[in-house]
Design an enzyme around this catalytic site. Structure first.
Site, PDB file in Angstrom:
ATOM      1  N   ASP A  32      -0.290 -12.439   2.987  1.00 59.65           N
ATOM      2  CA  ASP A  32      -0.914 -11.386   3.788  1.00 59.65           C
ATOM      3  C   ASP A  32      -0.980 -11.903   5.219  1.00 59.65           C
ATOM      4  OD1 ASP A  32      -2.296  -9.298   4.827  1.00 59.65           O
ATOM      5  OD2 ASP A  32      -4.003  -9.440   3.483  1.00 59.65           O
TER       6      ASP A  32
ATOM      7  N   ASP B 267      -4.713 -13.147  10.715  1.00 59.53           N
ATOM      8  CA  ASP B 267      -3.663 -13.045   9.692  1.00 59.53           C
ATOM      9  C   ASP B 267      -2.408 -13.826  10.051  1.00 59.53           C
ATOM     10  OD1 ASP B 267      -5.007 -11.453   7.815  1.00 59.53           O
ATOM     11  OD2 ASP B 267      -4.513  -9.621   8.899  1.00 59.53           O
TER      12      ASP B 267
ATOM     13  N   ASP C  46       2.318   2.136   3.396  1.00 59.72           N
ATOM     14  CA  ASP C  46       3.342   1.237   3.934  1.00 59.72           C
ATOM     15  C   ASP C  46       4.745   1.733   3.630  1.00 59.72           C
ATOM     16  OD1 ASP C  46       1.193  -0.509   4.418  1.00 59.72           O
ATOM     17  OD2 ASP C  46       1.502  -1.527   2.503  1.00 59.72           O
TER      18      ASP C  46
ATOM     19  N   HIS D  24     -10.322 -14.045   5.203  1.00 59.76           N
ATOM     20  CA  HIS D  24     -11.592 -13.379   4.933  1.00 59.76           C
ATOM     21  C   HIS D  24     -12.678 -14.395   4.584  1.00 59.76           C
ATOM     22  CE1 HIS D  24      -9.381  -9.388   3.773  1.00 59.76           C
ATOM     23  NE2 HIS D  24      -9.187  -9.748   5.020  1.00 59.76           N
TER      24      HIS D  24
ATOM     25  N   GLU E 130     -10.736  -7.190  -3.303  1.00 60.56           N
ATOM     26  CA  GLU E 130     -10.527  -8.181  -2.244  1.00 60.56           C
ATOM     27  C   GLU E 130     -11.736  -8.200  -1.310  1.00 60.56           C
ATOM     28  OE1 GLU E 130      -7.453  -9.010   1.447  1.00 60.56           O
ATOM     29  OE2 GLU E 130      -6.690  -8.174  -0.435  1.00 60.56           O
TER      30      GLU E 130
ATOM     31  N   ASP F  55      -4.575 -14.035  -1.361  1.00 61.07           N
ATOM     32  CA  ASP F  55      -3.806 -13.683  -0.175  1.00 61.07           C
ATOM     33  C   ASP F  55      -3.796 -14.904   0.728  1.00 61.07           C
ATOM     34  OD1 ASP F  55      -3.262 -11.152  -1.003  1.00 61.07           O
ATOM     35  OD2 ASP F  55      -4.335 -10.130   0.600  1.00 61.07           O
TER      36      ASP F  55
ATOM     37  N   GLU G 147      -8.751 -13.826   0.037  1.00 56.43           N
ATOM     38  CA  GLU G 147      -7.916 -14.121   1.206  1.00 56.43           C
ATOM     39  C   GLU G 147      -8.517 -15.261   2.017  1.00 56.43           C
ATOM     40  OE1 GLU G 147      -6.942 -12.082   5.429  1.00 56.43           O
ATOM     41  OE2 GLU G 147      -6.497 -10.830   3.680  1.00 56.43           O
TER      42      GLU G 147
ATOM     43  N   HIS H  99       0.866  -1.179   0.000  1.00 51.00           N
ATOM     44  CA  HIS H  99       0.000   0.000   0.000  1.00 51.00           C
ATOM     45  C   HIS H  99       0.907   1.235   0.000  1.00 51.00           C
ATOM     46  CE1 HIS H  99      -2.295  -3.038   2.365  1.00 51.00           C
ATOM     47  NE2 HIS H  99      -3.394  -2.462   1.907  1.00 51.00           N
TER      48      HIS H  99
END
Length: 433
Positions: A337, A307, A102, A269, A230, A294, A266, A99
């Site tokens: 991720d 995560d 980041d 998720h 996502e 992810d 992901e 991102h």
């Protein structure tokens, strides 16, 4: 070179007989699986945010990591980049993801954010040229700053919408400049907490318009990569508009974008949505919107998005089975991720977490490839639906209720249920693990 990973060797494949922690036992990048090297199947990427930007906090406690690049300055951002590219080379991953927030210092305004991002993108470009590393995808962080507390595209304030759109443009420009193969949109706060202050119809229209502008800009710039959404349910907002693959597909159909946008799915998720990872992957494949993944895992007791690094090979085998059934990745890949536990403080922990995840992915991929090559699962699936491939079965899909009624009466159809043989198939899967 920095000294953050001092003494840690480059990780190589040493096979199951190795007793070294710093070795791959399953991931042999050049091993050919179903006609192509394992590295080309998996297309590993490291996530910049969890590995280098996350301070080790949780909802009940603050920072536990002390990293030398945690100052919000350009010098610190470049040190972070130095360390990140060293880790990518130690692991031998071909890709990374980021991102904007980041990688750059937070500026006083949009203009400073843009200048900071452009400077670090130039720095990345030099490093990518030197190392051969590539960008799997870029994205914009439109959820962390307090200005996004009520969303970005769905915000009730048009100034926030405008700021978000401008930020997306700068991040797409950065992704294009670095040769990124995808651009991802994760609506971290594109949802609502209560209907008491929410105009849901208006917010959906705003989100749809933002996505249309992203697609238009892709074509205007000639970007050849994929635009990915996502999906994520709940957390951080109570009701997310991009809840799961099915919800995203309905949204795309509503705005005529089902042929323009794919999904980045992901594992964690999927679990939060009450699904399995393989369910979301299979549905994306069936709908024609599978893009990238992810890879991580959630703690099944905690009930929130932890995560963690993946280590459940049976689950990963089923996931990669669906990836292979989809034809494998094109522009997508396997992005970690995933983040360390907040008690895992050492540089070695960061390396070994990725080593374990990469090995588990490789083991899952090999099991998935063996299942698909052997063909027994697909044969069982085909046999279960064989009746639909007969003339009588095909005719049902083009008939009407009255004709089907007459057919049932004339033939005296009185079907008995047939076993789905689930346990037999589960036993079969276990033979490949």
């Amino acid at each position: 070179m920095t000294d953050f990973f001092k003494g840690i060797p480059r990780i190589t494949y040493q096979g199951m007989e190795s007793d070294s922690d710093f070795a791959f036992r399953h991931y042999n990048p050049d091993e050919v699986v179903m006609g192509k090297p394992m590295k080309d199947h998996l297309r590993f990427a490291c996530a910049y945010w969890h590995s280098f930007a996350w301070p080790g906090g949780d909802p009940f406690g603050g920072q536990t990591f002390q990293r030398p690049w945690f100052d919000d300055t350009m010098a610190a951002a470049k040190l972070k980049a130095d360390v990140a590219f060293e880790m990518f080379q130690i692991l031998g991953v071909p890709y990374f993801c980021f991102h904007d927030a980041d990688v750059r210092p937070e500026g006083a305004d949009f203009a400073e954010n843009t200048r900071n991002l452009q400077e670090i993108v130039d720095y990345f470009g030099q490093k990518m040229d030197d190392t051969g590393l590539k960008l799997l995808w870029g994205t914009a962080n439109l959820f962390s700053h307090r200005r996004f507390m009520a969303g970005a595209a769905t915000n009730p304030d048009p100034d926030v919408f405008a700021f978000s759109a401008a930020t997306i443009k700068t991040c797409m420009d950065a992704t294009i400049k670095l040769g990124g193969e995808n651009y991802v949109l994760w609506g971290g706060r594109e949802g609502y907490e209560t209907l008491l202050n929410t105009d849901m119809g208006r917010e959906r229209q705003q989100a749809g318009r933002m996505l249309q502008m992203v697609v238009d800009y892709k074509h205007k710039t000639g970007f050849k990569g994929a635009i990915l959404i996502e999906p994520k349910p709940q957390e951080p907002t109570k009701h997310q508009y991009d809840y799961d693959v099915a919800t995203v597909y309905g949204f795309l159909k509503d705005f005529g974008l089902e042929n323009e946008v794919r999904v980045n799915i992901e594992q964690g998720h999927a679990i939060l949505a009450g699904h399995t990872f393989e369910h979301e992957l299979a549905l994306a494949r069936e709908l024609g919107i599978f893009g990238s993944i992810d890879m991580n895992r959630n703690d099944y007791q905690s009930g929130w998005d932890t995560d963690q690094f993946p280590n459940n090979v049976p689950e990963m085998a089923l996931a990669f089975y669906e990836v292979l059934r989809a034809g494998g990745f094109t522009t997508g890949g396997t992005n970690f991720d995933a983040k360390l536990r907040r008690q895992s403080l050492d540089p070695e922990d960061l390396i070994l977490a990725h080593v374990g995840g990469m090995d588990a992915c490789a083991a899952g991929l090999k099991a998935a490839a063996a299942m698909l090559t052997d063909g027994k699962l697909e044969a069982a699936r085909t046999a279960r639906y064989a009746g639909w491939d007969t003339d009588a079965g095909k005719s049902l899909m083009t008939s009407d209720l009255a004709k089907i009624h007459d057919h049932v009466v004339a033939k005296g159809i009185n079907p008995e249920p047939k076993s789905g043989r689930q346990e037999r198939l589960e036993n079969l899967v276990n033979r490949y693990l």
